[in-house]
Design a protein around this motif. Structure first.
Motif, PDB file in Angstrom:
ATOM      1  N   ASP A  64       0.939  -9.615   4.822  1.00 34.45           N
ATOM      2  CA  ASP A  64       0.043  -8.740   5.576  1.00 34.45           C
ATOM      3  C   ASP A  64       0.817  -7.603   6.226  1.00 34.45           C
ATOM      4  OD1 ASP A  64      -1.976 -10.401   4.821  1.00 34.45           O
ATOM      5  OD2 ASP A  64      -2.266 -11.345   6.792  1.00 34.45           O
ATOM      6  N   LEU A  65       2.008  -7.921   6.736  1.00 34.30           N
ATOM      7  CA  LEU A  65       2.852  -6.876   7.316  1.00 34.30           C
ATOM      8  C   LEU A  65       3.263  -5.858   6.253  1.00 34.30           C
ATOM      9  CD1 LEU A  65       5.137  -9.136   9.527  1.00 34.30           C
ATOM     10  CD2 LEU A  65       3.491  -7.461  10.382  1.00 34.30           C
ATOM     11  N   ALA A  66       3.643  -6.367   5.077  1.00 33.18           N
ATOM     12  CA  ALA A  66       4.042  -5.475   3.988  1.00 33.18           C
ATOM     13  C   ALA A  66       2.875  -4.622   3.525  1.00 33.18           C
ATOM     14  CB  ALA A  66       4.594  -6.300   2.821  1.00 33.18           C
ATOM     15  N   ALA A  67       1.669  -5.203   3.508  1.00 37.99           N
ATOM     16  CA  ALA A  67       0.483  -4.453   3.090  1.00 37.99           C
ATOM     17  C   ALA A  67       0.185  -3.324   4.071  1.00 37.99           C
ATOM     18  CB  ALA A  67      -0.712  -5.400   2.991  1.00 37.99           C
ATOM     19  N   PHE A  68       0.287  -3.606   5.360  1.00 41.36           N
ATOM     20  CA  PHE A  68       0.063  -2.566   6.374  1.00 41.36           C
ATOM     21  C   PHE A  68       1.041  -1.417   6.201  1.00 41.36           C
ATOM     22  CE2 PHE A  68       1.950  -1.165  10.466  1.00 41.36           C
ATOM     23  CZ  PHE A  68       0.968  -0.247  10.816  1.00 41.36           C
ATOM     24  N   LEU A  69       2.322  -1.730   6.005  1.00 43.61           N
ATOM     25  CA  LEU A  69       3.331  -0.684   5.860  1.00 43.61           C
ATOM     26  C   LEU A  69       3.084   0.138   4.592  1.00 43.61           C
ATOM     27  CD1 LEU A  69       5.872   0.492   7.128  1.00 43.61           C
ATOM     28  CD2 LEU A  69       7.224  -1.113   5.785  1.00 43.61           C
ATOM     29  N   ALA A  70       2.683  -0.525   3.514  1.00 38.84           N
ATOM     30  CA  ALA A  70       2.420   0.188   2.258  1.00 38.84           C
ATOM     31  C   ALA A  70       1.257   1.159   2.414  1.00 38.84           C
ATOM     32  CB  ALA A  70       2.130  -0.820   1.148  1.00 38.84           C
ATOM     33  N   VAL A  71       0.201   0.733   3.090  1.00 40.89           N
ATOM     34  CA  VAL A  71      -0.972   1.598   3.292  1.00 40.89           C
ATOM     35  C   VAL A  71      -0.622   2.775   4.187  1.00 40.89           C
ATOM     36  CG1 VAL A  71      -3.289   1.717   4.283  1.00 40.89           C
ATOM     37  CG2 VAL A  71      -2.623  -0.247   2.887  1.00 40.89           C
ATOM     38  N   ALA A  72       0.137   2.515   5.247  1.00 44.52           N
ATOM     39  CA  ALA A  72       0.526   3.587   6.166  1.00 44.52           C
ATOM     40  C   ALA A  72       1.393   4.620   5.463  1.00 44.52           C
ATOM     41  CB  ALA A  72       1.265   3.001   7.367  1.00 44.52           C
ATOM     42  N   ARG A  73       2.336   4.166   4.637  1.00 43.38           N
ATOM     43  CA  ARG A  73       3.212   5.086   3.924  1.00 43.38           C
ATOM     44  C   ARG A  73       2.439   5.907   2.893  1.00 43.38           C
ATOM     45  NH1 ARG A  73       8.466   1.144   2.829  1.00 43.38           N
ATOM     46  NH2 ARG A  73       9.714   1.837   4.613  1.00 43.38           N
ATOM     47  N   ALA A  74       1.505   5.255   2.207  1.00 45.93           N
ATOM     48  CA  ALA A  74       0.760   5.943   1.146  1.00 45.93           C
ATOM     49  C   ALA A  74      -0.339   6.837   1.699  1.00 45.93           C
ATOM     50  CB  ALA A  74       0.161   4.914   0.194  1.00 45.93           C
ATOM     51  N   GLY A  75      -0.742   6.605   2.947  1.00 47.45           N
ATOM     52  CA  GLY A  75      -1.816   7.403   3.537  1.00 47.45           C
ATOM     53  C   GLY A  75      -3.200   7.023   3.060  1.00 47.45           C
ATOM     54  N   LEU A  82       9.012  -2.093  12.190  1.00 49.79           N
ATOM     55  CA  LEU A  82       8.765  -2.926  11.019  1.00 49.79           C
ATOM     56  C   LEU A  82       9.516  -2.433   9.784  1.00 49.79           C
ATOM     57  CD1 LEU A  82       7.152  -5.285   9.824  1.00 49.79           C
ATOM     58  CD2 LEU A  82       5.262  -3.693   9.398  1.00 49.79           C
ATOM     59  N   ALA A  83       9.560  -1.109   9.585  1.00 49.29           N
ATOM     60  CA  ALA A  83      10.174  -0.575   8.367  1.00 49.29           C
ATOM     61  C   ALA A  83      11.632  -1.014   8.206  1.00 49.29           C
ATOM     62  CB  ALA A  83      10.054   0.943   8.342  1.00 49.29           C
ATOM     63  N   PRO A  84      12.483  -0.871   9.242  1.00 48.58           N
ATOM     64  CA  PRO A  84      13.874  -1.346   9.075  1.00 48.58           C
ATOM     65  C   PRO A  84      13.957  -2.852   8.844  1.00 48.58           C
ATOM     66  CG  PRO A  84      13.674   0.133  10.969  1.00 48.58           C
ATOM     67  CD  PRO A  84      12.288  -0.210  10.544  1.00 48.58           C
ATOM     68  N   ALA A  85      13.078  -3.605   9.508  1.00 47.27           N
ATOM     69  CA  ALA A  85      13.118  -5.060   9.353  1.00 47.27           C
ATOM     70  C   ALA A  85      12.772  -5.469   7.928  1.00 47.27           C
ATOM     71  CB  ALA A  85      12.148  -5.714  10.339  1.00 47.27           C
ATOM     72  N   ASP A 133      11.934  13.334   3.991  1.00 48.28           N
ATOM     73  CA  ASP A 133      12.857  12.268   4.354  1.00 48.28           C
ATOM     74  C   ASP A 133      12.575  11.115   3.394  1.00 48.28           C
ATOM     75  OD1 ASP A 133      14.043   9.969   5.413  1.00 48.28           O
ATOM     76  OD2 ASP A 133      13.806  10.645   7.481  1.00 48.28           O
ATOM     77  N   VAL A 134      13.477  10.869   2.448  1.00 49.31           N
ATOM     78  CA  VAL A 134      13.181   9.902   1.393  1.00 49.31           C
ATOM     79  C   VAL A 134      12.970   8.492   1.948  1.00 49.31           C
ATOM     80  CG1 VAL A 134      14.273  11.157  -0.481  1.00 49.31           C
ATOM     81  CG2 VAL A 134      15.646   9.600   0.902  1.00 49.31           C
ATOM     82  N   LEU A 135      13.682   8.129   3.004  1.00 48.70           N
ATOM     83  CA  LEU A 135      13.525   6.792   3.551  1.00 48.70           C
ATOM     84  C   LEU A 135      12.167   6.632   4.225  1.00 48.70           C
ATOM     85  CD1 LEU A 135      17.069   6.033   4.990  1.00 48.70           C
ATOM     86  CD2 LEU A 135      16.103   5.420   2.780  1.00 48.70           C
ATOM     87  N   SER A 136      11.766   7.633   5.007  1.00 50.45           N
ATOM     88  CA  SER A 136      10.454   7.574   5.649  1.00 50.45           C
ATOM     89  C   SER A 136       9.340   7.589   4.618  1.00 50.45           C
ATOM     90  CB  SER A 136      10.280   8.755   6.613  1.00 50.45           C
ATOM     91  OG  SER A 136      11.229   8.691   7.654  1.00 50.45           O
ATOM     92  N   ALA A 137       9.593   8.227   3.473  1.00 52.63           N
ATOM     93  CA  ALA A 137       8.600   8.282   2.410  1.00 52.63           C
ATOM     94  C   ALA A 137       8.576   7.001   1.589  1.00 52.63           C
ATOM     95  CB  ALA A 137       8.875   9.474   1.503  1.00 52.63           C
TER      96      ALA A 137
END
Length: 298
Positions: free
Chosen positions: A5-16, A68-71, A132-136
């Motif tokens: 669920d955490l990974a899904a949230f981060l993926a959605v936020a990154r993809a917009g 969350l992203a660095p973790a 910023d490739v990492l933020s993207a």
């Protein structure tokens, strides 16, 4: 707390958005929506602002992403250690590249790489703007030296010398004449390309140490990533003069649908670079890609 669920949230936020995240991750949009909903219910706060057109993090969501992203990157790096026990590395390599590189540089490189490493999946994000490739959410990027991010390792990739070529259709030149000096372009119809960030690059020429910069006008202005074929097609149709990467114009020059103009003035520039963070332990797919590039196999 469910890791997925955490990974899904981060993926959605990154993809917009849920649909874009679903395409990138091979998961259904409804599954991602359910995962984010579960996470918000467990945390008791809304993490994403949702509209019919876009998704953006709330203040709470943005704070969570920062931590969350660095973790999650550390978790992915820990799992990547298992690649040492495989005959060949596996996983996903995500690259951020400009449109010109995607068209000219990457095809032969990715063909060789994926044949050598069939268990690696490559995702290519095409963006002309500075990111910023990492933020993207990307492992590495490819850019020309003037647009490289700082504090990154950069290694050459692809042809080391390239040129900007200037050309027009035979019919256009027959009707309007052939310019003999770059300054004469100011009286021609010129087809311009604009960077995604809004910058309109000046056309630059060089001969025997003399540099000439012109800012011509014309009937068409496009952003290369979105309409690269449109500007080339317009030149072929005789709408005006084009000034673009030689590698992209070369097939049309060889076929005769475009004719070179001002060729003694065509300016050389250095080829692109692969750049990535200087961390000690690179993900196995990126390490494999970097090693092949350094060996000159690509």
């Amino acid at each position: 707390m469910d890791f997925n669920d955490l990974a899904a949230f981060l993926a959605v936020a990154r993809a917009g958005g849920f649909r874009d995240a679903a395409r990138a991750g091979g998961i259904s949009a409804s599954g991602l929506s359910a995962a984010v909903g579960r996470l918000e219910a467990k945390l008791g706060v809304r993490l994403l602002h949702r509209t019919t057109r876009s998704v953006a993090p709330t203040e709470a969501g943005a704070r969570l992403i920062e931590r969350l992203a660095p973790a999650l990157s550390d978790v992915e790096a820990a799992l990547d250690v298992l690649n040492r026990f495989r005959d060949k590395p596996a996983g996903t390599l995500k690259l951020n590249v400009p449109a010109g590189v995607a068209r000219v540089v990457l095809p032969s490189i990715l063909s060789a790489f994926l044949k050598a490493y069939p268990d690696i999946r490559v995702e290519v994000v095409v963006e002309d703007s500075f990111v910023d490739v990492l933020s993207a959410g990307c492992d590495a990027g490819i850019r020309y030296d003037e647009r490289l991010e700082q504090d990154m390792i950069a290694i050459p990739i692809g042809a080391r010398r390239q040129r900007f070529a200037t050309a027009a259709a035979p019919g256009y030149l027959a009707a309007r004449g052939r310019p003999e000096h770059p300054s004469e372009l100011l009286s021609h119809a010129c087809l311009r390309a604009q960077f995604a960030g809004g910058a309109l690059p000046i056309w630059e020429f060089e001969r025997d140490g003399e540099v000439v910069r012109v800012d011509p006008s014309g009937p068409l202005l496009v952003k290369p990533a979105a309409a690269m074929d449109l500007i080339i097609g317009s030149a072929i149709d005789g709408l005006g003069v084009i000034h673009f990467y030689e590698d992209l114009l070369r097939p049309h020059l060889d076929q005769g649908s475009l004719e070179a103009v001002l060729e003694p003035w065509w300016q050389h520039f250095s080829g692109p670079f692969l750049y990535y963070p200087g961390r000690r332990n690179l993900p196995a797919p990126l390490r494999a890609f970097v090693d092949l590039v350094k060996e000159g196999a690509l």
